[in-house]
Design a protein around this motif. Structure first.
Motif, PDB file in Angstrom:
ATOM      1  N   ASN A 208       0.828  -1.213   0.000  1.00  0.00           N
ATOM      2  CA  ASN A 208       0.000   0.000   0.000  1.00  0.00           C
ATOM      3  C   ASN A 208       0.858   1.258   0.000  1.00  0.00           C
ATOM      4  OD1 ASN A 208      -2.185  -1.667   0.027  1.00  0.00           O
ATOM      5  ND2 ASN A 208      -2.784  -1.258   2.139  1.00  0.00           N
ATOM      6  N   GLN A 209       1.876   1.278   0.864  1.00  0.00           N
ATOM      7  CA  GLN A 209       2.771   2.427   0.923  1.00  0.00           C
ATOM      8  C   GLN A 209       3.587   2.546  -0.356  1.00  0.00           C
ATOM      9  OE1 GLN A 209       5.005   2.471   4.636  1.00  0.00           O
ATOM     10  NE2 GLN A 209       3.358   1.356   5.668  1.00  0.00           N
ATOM     11  N   PHE A 212       1.417   4.126  -3.113  1.00  0.00           N
ATOM     12  CA  PHE A 212       1.185   5.556  -2.915  1.00  0.00           C
ATOM     13  C   PHE A 212       2.434   6.372  -3.268  1.00  0.00           C
ATOM     14  CE2 PHE A 212       1.547   9.387  -0.315  1.00  0.00           C
ATOM     15  CZ  PHE A 212       0.397  10.057  -0.706  1.00  0.00           C
ATOM     16  N   ALA A 215       2.858   6.515  -7.038  1.00  0.00           N
ATOM     17  CA  ALA A 215       1.915   7.445  -7.667  1.00  0.00           C
ATOM     18  C   ALA A 215       2.350   8.887  -7.457  1.00  0.00           C
ATOM     19  CB  ALA A 215       0.511   7.222  -7.105  1.00  0.00           C
ATOM     20  N   PHE A 216       2.781   9.212  -6.265  1.00  0.00           N
ATOM     21  CA  PHE A 216       3.223  10.578  -5.973  1.00  0.00           C
ATOM     22  C   PHE A 216       4.470  10.933  -6.780  1.00  0.00           C
ATOM     23  CE2 PHE A 216       5.545  13.795  -3.591  1.00  0.00           C
ATOM     24  CZ  PHE A 216       4.547  14.715  -3.296  1.00  0.00           C
ATOM     25  N   VAL A 251      -5.609   0.794  -4.456  1.00  0.00           N
ATOM     26  CA  VAL A 251      -4.749   1.793  -3.798  1.00  0.00           C
ATOM     27  C   VAL A 251      -4.225   2.805  -4.799  1.00  0.00           C
ATOM     28  CG1 VAL A 251      -2.694   2.125  -2.378  1.00  0.00           C
ATOM     29  CG2 VAL A 251      -4.105   0.077  -2.064  1.00  0.00           C
ATOM     30  N   GLY A 252      -3.942   2.355  -6.012  1.00  0.00           N
ATOM     31  CA  GLY A 252      -3.305   3.231  -6.987  1.00  0.00           C
ATOM     32  C   GLY A 252      -4.191   4.352  -7.483  1.00  0.00           C
ATOM     33  N   SER A 255      -4.588   7.048  -4.771  1.00  0.00           N
ATOM     34  CA  SER A 255      -3.275   7.686  -4.584  1.00  0.00           C
ATOM     35  C   SER A 255      -2.952   8.614  -5.740  1.00  0.00           C
ATOM     36  CB  SER A 255      -2.186   6.619  -4.449  1.00  0.00           C
ATOM     37  OG  SER A 255      -2.429   5.775  -3.349  1.00  0.00           O
ATOM     38  N   GLY A 256      -3.251   8.174  -6.952  1.00  0.00           N
ATOM     39  CA  GLY A 256      -3.003   9.016  -8.119  1.00  0.00           C
ATOM     40  C   GLY A 256      -3.855  10.265  -8.126  1.00  0.00           C
ATOM     41  N   VAL A 258      -5.179  11.802  -5.483  1.00  0.00           N
ATOM     42  CA  VAL A 258      -4.716  12.697  -4.416  1.00  0.00           C
ATOM     43  C   VAL A 258      -3.433  13.410  -4.834  1.00  0.00           C
ATOM     44  CG1 VAL A 258      -3.800  12.774  -2.073  1.00  0.00           C
ATOM     45  CG2 VAL A 258      -5.844  11.432  -2.560  1.00  0.00           C
ATOM     46  N   SER A 259      -2.489  12.662  -5.390  1.00  0.00           N
ATOM     47  CA  SER A 259      -1.221  13.259  -5.825  1.00  0.00           C
ATOM     48  C   SER A 259      -1.450  14.292  -6.917  1.00  0.00           C
ATOM     49  CB  SER A 259      -0.277  12.165  -6.331  1.00  0.00           C
ATOM     50  OG  SER A 259      -0.018  11.210  -5.330  1.00  0.00           O
TER      51      SER A 259
END
Length: 625
Positions: A208-209, A212, A215-216, A251-252, A255-256, A258-259
């Motif tokens: 998960n980490q 993220f 993606a960031f 998760v991706g 994360s994408g 948000v980033s």
């Protein structure tokens, strides 16, 4: 000798490794305190965040950001005149990216983060000492890079052993480029921080980490890292199958989003227009395919030029690492290099991300050799007592008995701890079998301790150890030479620094607002930043020198390159120290002050000695009405 080897590598604790890496990188930063044009955007942004975003400049800042067309209704001369109305006030300055936006937009998140770390130190320096703040900013950046590298090192240790991690730190210390780039405000360096964290999460299987951070990194910092992470993701999806496609999407996608929201919101505010910086890079490099305008290199350039320069002799040990590393770290790195080679424009900084992975592979090779070398030597009777004393003073297991050597828990350090071949089978594991075999081999070798060399393997390990020791010192010698070369590679910073000292001493009787400085293109690309600007002195770094720009100034300084000086020859009269040049109606009576040398290649003389060549690069003139 095995005990000596243990003495040399055991004290390298994680704290000591972090300190050593930070100190060496800081030495590079202090020896080459100036920056190149590739660092200009981030360094100027750090300056502007520190000095133009405080409360006293809030009104001007908002005016610059909210209205991107502030100067569109004025001519260039009017624009310059409006900037010169109040040069003594920092609030009157516009942000550097307003005047010099660059080829593509870049994110401000990295420079903003470093500026927040550096800003408290700016209060300890006067306005004429801003260059110290630039050094502080670079030190802050390198500490963050080394911290992320340490996180990667911890993951390497948990998976491949502490000996591998210590060897990784030693190899990194002997190489130039990674620690040199650690303090460079390049977009790749900011991305390197996140990439190393992503590597750590990958090795720790914290999916998960990992997703993220990936993606960031891709959407915010450097989009080309998608190639590297794509190979890692494909490997984990289809080879190991430890990463599931459902988790990747679950998760991706958030994360994408948000980033993407973070970078678009923040960067659109600072750029004063809707923008996704890395999307702009995709447009320029892929859709318009214009990266070749900045130079091209052959397809295999990364393999025969960039990697050998970045890793030096360490590159020869990469193929001999353990099988798991070869299938993962080494294969992923080589696939990234091969894929990225299709882009014609190539620079070493583009592939800096895989240097730690390849160094980890080489470190594992060295760790295996060190452990086998210690085993082959400490079995000898003359070294056995020394090794026994060593293990008695620093025991790893208190369960030893019968006067035998203490069991070393790191004995199989170079063997992956989570290797699927070391799974538990009932109440004992294959590692227990290895312990029994190790004791049998040790006993057999001790019985033959009178032999000069009990097995050919001992000679092989000794030879391999000697080769590795020699390679380390060769790396150090090459690193020292590269550092001296880089020392001469920033004539623009040297020229403006000398000029500032001249203004504050020789021309100190002139009021600052009556002094203007023109910085040519070469000087702006080789060291000049806003941190070098003196309070109330006007600095102009436009590509072309405009005579009308300096109409208000009583004293004008010119930092010119060779092509500019050659064009002045027809405008000069006199000889020797009495030469006077008239560039225009407002830049007259120009007299030569100083020439500044810079790196001009290497000279392989007939005596086979390598000499760093320097030559005059910049010329400084003083003009007075």
């Amino acid at each position: 000798m095995g005990a000596i080897m243990s003495l040399s590598i055991s004290p390298l604790s994680p704290i000591l490794q972090f300190t050593a890496l930070s100190v060496v990188s800081a030495i590079f930063a202090l020896m080459t305190p100036f920056t190149k044009v590739e660092e200009s955007f981030a360094m100027q942004s750090i300056h502007d965040f520190i000095y133009l975003s405080n409360s006293s400049n809030l009104i001007q800042l908002v005016a610059n950001l909210v209205d991107p067309n502030t100067y569109d209704n004025y001519s260039d001369a009017d624009h310059l005149f409006r900037r010169l109305l109040n040069t003594s006030s920092t609030a009157a300055q516009s942000w550097d990216h307003k005047d010099f936006p660059g080829v593509v937009h870049r994110t401000f998140l990295g420079p903003f983060f470093i500026s927040m770390l550096s800003k408290p130190f700016s209060y300890f320096f006067q306005s004429d000492d801003k260059f110290y703040v630039q050094t502080v900013s670079r030190v802050a950046l390198l500490l963050v890079v080394i911290a992320s590298f340490s996180a990667f090192g911890r993951s390497v240790q948990s998976r491949y052993g502490s000996t591998t991690r210590r060897a990784l730190s030693v190899l990194t210390l002997t190489q130039f480029h990674f620690l040199f780039y650690a303090s460079r405000c390049l977009p790749n360096t900011f991305a390197l921080i996140a990439v190393l964290i992503a590597f750590a999460k990958w090795l720790d299987k914290k999916w998960n980490q990992f997703i993220f951070v990936v993606a960031f990194t891709v959407l915010v910092l450097r989009v080309e890292t998608a190639i590297l992470f794509a190979w890692i993701t494909l490997y984990e999806l289809f080879v190991t199958r430890e990463l599931h496609f459902r988790r990747l999407l679950k998760v991706g996608i958030p994360s994408g989003l948000v980033s993407l929201a973070i970078t678009v919101a923040f960067d659109s505010y600072v750029w004063a227009r809707p923008v996704w910086p890395e999307g702009d890079a995709i447009r320029f490099n892929i859709y318009e395919n214009r990266s070749h305008e900045w130079g091209t290199q052959p397809f295999l350039w990364y393999f025969y030029s960039a990697l050998p320069r970045a890793m030096l002799l360490t590159v020869i040990f990469v193929p001999f690492c353990c099988r798991e590393m070869l299938k993962t770290l080494a294969t992923v790195s080589l696939l990234f290099l091969l894929s990225y080679s299709f882009l014609p424009h190539k620079e070493l900084r583009f592939i800096i991300y895989v240097i730690p992975l390849l160094n980890a592979c080489a470190a594992n090779t060295i760790a295996v050799v060190i452990e086998k070398f210690e085993d082959s030597v400490t079995k000898k009777s003359e070294s056995f007592l020394v090794a026994k004393l060593w293990h008695f003073l620093w025991p790893n297991d208190s369960s030893a008995s019968n006067g035998s050597l203490v069991k070393d828990e790191n004995k199989y350090d170079a063997i992956p701890a989570n290797n699927k071949h070391l799974r538990r089978r009932g109440k004992h594991s294959v590692e227990d079998d290895l312990d029994q075999q190790y004791e049998k081999i040790t006993a057999a070798q001790l019985q033959n301790s009178s032999d000069k060399c009990a097995a050919p393997n001992g000679w092989c390990m000794t030879l391999a150890f000697i080769v590795m020791a020699i390679h380390v010192w060769c790396n150090v010698a090459a690193t020292v030479f590269m550092t001296l070369t880089a020392w001469h590679n920033y004539p623009g910073g040297e020229a403006v620094s000398w000029l500032n000292r001249h203004i504050t001493t020789v021309d100190s009787y002139h009021e600052r607002h009556t002094i203007g400085v023109y910085v040519c293109n070469l000087a702006a690309q080789t060291g000049f930043t806003r941190f070098l600007e003196l309070e109330a002195v006007y600095y102009d770094k436009q590509p072309k020198l405009v005579d009308e720009t300096f109409v208000r100034f009583g004293v004008t300084y010119l930092v010119l390159e060779k092509s500019d000086v050659q064009s002045l020859q027809s405008r000069c009269s006199g000889s020797g120290a009495d030469v006077s040049c008239h560039i225009g109606r407002h830049i007259r009576n120009c007299r030569f002050l100083k020439s500044v040398t810079g790196f001009n290649g290497l000279d392989f003389s007939l005596s086979k000695q390598v000499v760093i060549k320097t030559a005059p690069m910049l010329w400084i003139f003083r003009c007075q009405k």
